[in-house]
Scaffold this motif. Structure first.
Motif, PDB file in Angstrom:
ATOM      1  N   THR A 294       0.837  -1.208   0.000  1.00 56.94           N
ATOM      2  CA  THR A 294       0.000   0.000   0.000  1.00 56.94           C
ATOM      3  C   THR A 294       0.866   1.250   0.000  1.00 56.94           C
ATOM      4  OG1 THR A 294      -1.785  -1.163   1.138  1.00 56.94           O
ATOM      5  CG2 THR A 294      -1.804   1.252   1.261  1.00 56.94           C
ATOM      6  N   ALA A 295       1.898   1.260   0.837  1.00 50.36           N
ATOM      7  CA  ALA A 295       2.792   2.425   0.915  1.00 50.36           C
ATOM      8  C   ALA A 295       3.519   2.647  -0.408  1.00 50.36           C
ATOM      9  CB  ALA A 295       3.794   2.243   2.055  1.00 50.36           C
ATOM     10  N   ILE A 296       3.965   1.576  -1.032  1.00 56.32           N
ATOM     11  CA  ILE A 296       4.644   1.697  -2.330  1.00 56.32           C
ATOM     12  C   ILE A 296       3.706   2.337  -3.349  1.00 56.32           C
ATOM     13  CG2 ILE A 296       5.531   0.376  -4.310  1.00 56.32           C
ATOM     14  CD1 ILE A 296       6.698  -1.610  -2.201  1.00 56.32           C
ATOM     15  N   PHE A 297       2.461   1.853  -3.399  1.00 52.61           N
ATOM     16  CA  PHE A 297       1.521   2.394  -4.374  1.00 52.61           C
ATOM     17  C   PHE A 297       1.190   3.860  -4.084  1.00 52.61           C
ATOM     18  CE2 PHE A 297      -2.568   3.243  -6.337  1.00 52.61           C
ATOM     19  CZ  PHE A 297      -2.266   2.890  -7.640  1.00 52.61           C
ATOM     20  N   GLN A 298       0.943   4.185  -2.815  1.00 49.95           N
ATOM     21  CA  GLN A 298       0.603   5.572  -2.465  1.00 49.95           C
ATOM     22  C   GLN A 298       1.746   6.530  -2.787  1.00 49.95           C
ATOM     23  OE1 GLN A 298      -0.549   5.204   1.658  1.00 49.95           O
ATOM     24  NE2 GLN A 298      -2.682   4.759   1.135  1.00 49.95           N
ATOM     25  N   GLU A 299       2.979   6.083  -2.572  1.00 53.17           N
ATOM     26  CA  GLU A 299       4.141   6.948  -2.793  1.00 53.17           C
ATOM     27  C   GLU A 299       4.533   7.038  -4.264  1.00 53.17           C
ATOM     28  OE1 GLU A 299       7.177   9.500  -1.621  1.00 53.17           O
ATOM     29  OE2 GLU A 299       5.653   8.628  -0.313  1.00 53.17           O
ATOM     30  N   THR A 300       4.452   5.932  -5.007  1.00 55.10           N
ATOM     31  CA  THR A 300       5.014   5.876  -6.361  1.00 55.10           C
ATOM     32  C   THR A 300       4.002   5.607  -7.466  1.00 55.10           C
ATOM     33  OG1 THR A 300       5.429   3.496  -6.304  1.00 55.10           O
ATOM     34  CG2 THR A 300       7.168   4.944  -5.418  1.00 55.10           C
ATOM     35  N   LYS A 301       2.813   5.175  -7.100  1.00 53.63           N
ATOM     36  CA  LYS A 301       1.779   4.738  -8.052  1.00 53.63           C
ATOM     37  C   LYS A 301       2.223   3.490  -8.832  1.00 53.63           C
ATOM     38  CE  LYS A 301      -0.991   8.001  -6.879  1.00 53.63           C
ATOM     39  NZ  LYS A 301      -1.345   7.847  -5.490  1.00 53.63           N
ATOM     40  N   LEU A 302       3.175   2.746  -8.284  1.00 55.90           N
ATOM     41  CA  LEU A 302       3.621   1.493  -8.885  1.00 55.90           C
ATOM     42  C   LEU A 302       3.016   0.329  -8.107  1.00 55.90           C
ATOM     43  CD1 LEU A 302       7.423   2.264  -9.345  1.00 55.90           C
ATOM     44  CD2 LEU A 302       5.637   2.335 -11.088  1.00 55.90           C
ATOM     45  N   THR A 303       2.692  -0.732  -8.824  1.00 54.82           N
ATOM     46  CA  THR A 303       2.201  -1.924  -8.156  1.00 54.82           C
ATOM     47  C   THR A 303       3.381  -2.754  -7.650  1.00 54.82           C
ATOM     48  OG1 THR A 303       2.137  -3.186 -10.206  1.00 54.82           O
ATOM     49  CG2 THR A 303       0.117  -2.024  -9.562  1.00 54.82           C
ATOM     50  N   ALA A 304       3.116  -3.579  -6.670  1.00 58.19           N
ATOM     51  CA  ALA A 304       4.144  -4.458  -6.116  1.00 58.19           C
ATOM     52  C   ALA A 304       3.526  -5.832  -5.897  1.00 58.19           C
ATOM     53  CB  ALA A 304       4.671  -3.899  -4.797  1.00 58.19           C
ATOM     54  N   THR A 305       4.266  -6.854  -6.232  1.00 62.16           N
ATOM     55  CA  THR A 305       3.844  -8.220  -5.984  1.00 62.16           C
ATOM     56  C   THR A 305       4.694  -8.752  -4.835  1.00 62.16           C
ATOM     57  OG1 THR A 305       3.299  -8.511  -8.302  1.00 62.16           O
ATOM     58  CG2 THR A 305       3.555 -10.515  -6.997  1.00 62.16           C
ATOM     59  N   ALA A 306       4.055  -9.355  -3.848  1.00 59.70           N
ATOM     60  CA  ALA A 306       4.785  -9.845  -2.678  1.00 59.70           C
ATOM     61  C   ALA A 306       4.572 -11.340  -2.516  1.00 59.70           C
ATOM     62  CB  ALA A 306       4.321  -9.122  -1.412  1.00 59.70           C
ATOM     63  N   GLY A 307       5.639 -12.015  -2.119  1.00 60.82           N
ATOM     64  CA  GLY A 307       5.579 -13.425  -1.763  1.00 60.82           C
ATOM     65  C   GLY A 307       6.035 -13.569  -0.333  1.00 60.82           C
ATOM     66  N   VAL A 308       5.255 -14.274   0.466  1.00 58.18           N
ATOM     67  CA  VAL A 308       5.558 -14.438   1.889  1.00 58.18           C
ATOM     68  C   VAL A 308       5.645 -15.922   2.191  1.00 58.18           C
ATOM     69  CG1 VAL A 308       4.733 -14.010   4.245  1.00 58.18           C
ATOM     70  CG2 VAL A 308       4.255 -12.336   2.438  1.00 58.18           C
ATOM     71  N   SER A 309       6.738 -16.330   2.827  1.00 62.80           N
ATOM     72  CA  SER A 309       6.865 -17.719   3.238  1.00 62.80           C
ATOM     73  C   SER A 309       7.948 -17.863   4.290  1.00 62.80           C
ATOM     74  CB  SER A 309       7.136 -18.631   2.046  1.00 62.80           C
ATOM     75  OG  SER A 309       6.890 -19.983   2.429  1.00 62.80           O
ATOM     76  N   ILE A 310       8.297 -19.120   4.573  1.00 62.48           N
ATOM     77  CA  ILE A 310       9.216 -19.420   5.670  1.00 62.48           C
ATOM     78  C   ILE A 310      10.677 -19.263   5.300  1.00 62.48           C
ATOM     79  CG2 ILE A 310       7.622 -20.910   6.896  1.00 62.48           C
ATOM     80  CD1 ILE A 310       9.051 -23.324   5.584  1.00 62.48           C
ATOM     81  N   ASN A 311      10.999 -19.126   4.001  1.00 61.09           N
ATOM     82  CA  ASN A 311      12.388 -18.924   3.600  1.00 61.09           C
ATOM     83  C   ASN A 311      12.440 -18.197   2.268  1.00 61.09           C
ATOM     84  OD1 ASN A 311      12.088 -20.898   1.513  1.00 61.09           O
ATOM     85  ND2 ASN A 311      12.640 -22.513   2.945  1.00 61.09           N
ATOM     86  N   LYS A 312      13.642 -17.782   1.876  1.00 53.73           N
ATOM     87  CA  LYS A 312      13.826 -16.993   0.659  1.00 53.73           C
ATOM     88  C   LYS A 312      13.395 -17.764  -0.585  1.00 53.73           C
ATOM     89  CE  LYS A 312      17.388 -14.616  -1.982  1.00 53.73           C
ATOM     90  NZ  LYS A 312      18.813 -14.285  -2.060  1.00 53.73           N
ATOM     91  N   PHE A 313      13.741 -19.028  -0.658  1.00 48.67           N
ATOM     92  CA  PHE A 313      13.395 -19.867  -1.809  1.00 48.67           C
ATOM     93  C   PHE A 313      11.885 -19.843  -2.068  1.00 48.67           C
ATOM     94  CE2 PHE A 313      12.235 -24.203  -3.297  1.00 48.67           C
ATOM     95  CZ  PHE A 313      12.859 -24.182  -4.528  1.00 48.67           C
ATOM     96  N   LEU A 314      11.111 -20.087  -1.033  1.00 43.70           N
ATOM     97  CA  LEU A 314       9.651 -20.107  -1.186  1.00 43.70           C
ATOM     98  C   LEU A 314       9.065 -18.713  -1.382  1.00 43.70           C
ATOM     99  CD1 LEU A 314       8.720 -22.851   1.391  1.00 43.70           C
ATOM    100  CD2 LEU A 314       8.453 -22.968  -1.086  1.00 43.70           C
ATOM    101  N   ALA A 315       9.605 -17.710  -0.696  1.00 45.92           N
ATOM    102  CA  ALA A 315       9.110 -16.343  -0.874  1.00 45.92           C
ATOM    103  C   ALA A 315       9.338 -15.888  -2.308  1.00 45.92           C
ATOM    104  CB  ALA A 315       9.795 -15.391   0.111  1.00 45.92           C
ATOM    105  N   LYS A 316      10.470 -16.257  -2.877  1.00 47.30           N
ATOM    106  CA  LYS A 316      10.769 -15.905  -4.272  1.00 47.30           C
ATOM    107  C   LYS A 316       9.777 -16.583  -5.215  1.00 47.30           C
ATOM    108  CE  LYS A 316      14.597 -15.629  -7.504  1.00 47.30           C
ATOM    109  NZ  LYS A 316      14.477 -14.212  -7.769  1.00 47.30           N
ATOM    110  N   MET A 317       9.489 -17.859  -4.979  1.00 45.60           N
ATOM    111  CA  MET A 317       8.508 -18.558  -5.819  1.00 45.60           C
ATOM    112  C   MET A 317       7.113 -17.949  -5.640  1.00 45.60           C
ATOM    113  SD  MET A 317       9.724 -22.516  -5.799  1.00 45.60           S
ATOM    114  CE  MET A 317       8.692 -22.967  -7.178  1.00 45.60           C
ATOM    115  N   ALA A 318       6.770 -17.608  -4.409  1.00 41.31           N
ATOM    116  CA  ALA A 318       5.457 -17.014  -4.140  1.00 41.31           C
ATOM    117  C   ALA A 318       5.311 -15.660  -4.822  1.00 41.31           C
ATOM    118  CB  ALA A 318       5.239 -16.876  -2.633  1.00 41.31           C
TER     119      ALA A 318
END
Length: 143
Positions: A26-50
């Motif tokens: 939300t903060a990224i969009f409000q500040e820059t008007k750019l969309t952001a895709t986020a992946g959340v998981s237990i480690n970097k490998f899975l967060a990157k895939m997400a």
């Protein structure tokens, strides 16, 4: 379309990684008007895939109890670090998904693929043995 990414590590005690991800998106969009895709998981490998899911403005959470099933159903070409040549050889051997790579022994995969085979075989170990830190990976999409 240009994009950049960042990785945010959240300590073992945080149970609010997806909430933090939503606030940052939300903060990224409000500040820059750019969309952001986020992946959340237990480690970097899975967060990157997400973070590769639900683009260009998504939020994907892979819970610890869902991690192995998520990896098993992913196509090999989605695995970070597995290139086109390795994918083609894996396909020629009948390996198309994480589940099919899991059926192969570490010895066999390392014989055919060297480091990439070891990486592909150990994906399930990454899911199980990585400390339970939450990772959030963002891709910022710029048109």
């Amino acid at each position: 379309m240009k994009h950049t990414w960042m990785l945010l590590r959240i300590g073992k005690t945080s149970k609010y990684a997806s909430t933090i991800a939503r606030h940052i998106k939300t903060a990224i969009f409000q500040e820059t008007k750019l969309t952001a895709t986020a992946g959340v998981s237990i480690n970097k490998f899975l967060a990157k895939m997400a973070s590769g899911q639900n683009k260009p403005n998504g939020l994907t959470v892979i819970l610890p109890e869902d991690a192995i099933a998520f990896i098993e159903q992913q196509r090999i070409e989605k695995f970070y670090g597995i290139g086109e040549v390795t994918v083609a050889l894996m396909h020629s051997l009948g390996i198309h998904t994480g589940a099919e790579s899991k059926e192969r022994s570490l010895l066999e995969l390392t014989h055919y693929f060297g480091k990439a085979g070891h990486y592909c075989s150990c994906h399930r170990c990454r899911v199980i043995s990585t400390p339970q830190n939450s990772s959030v990976r963002y891709t910022l999409d710029q048109s």
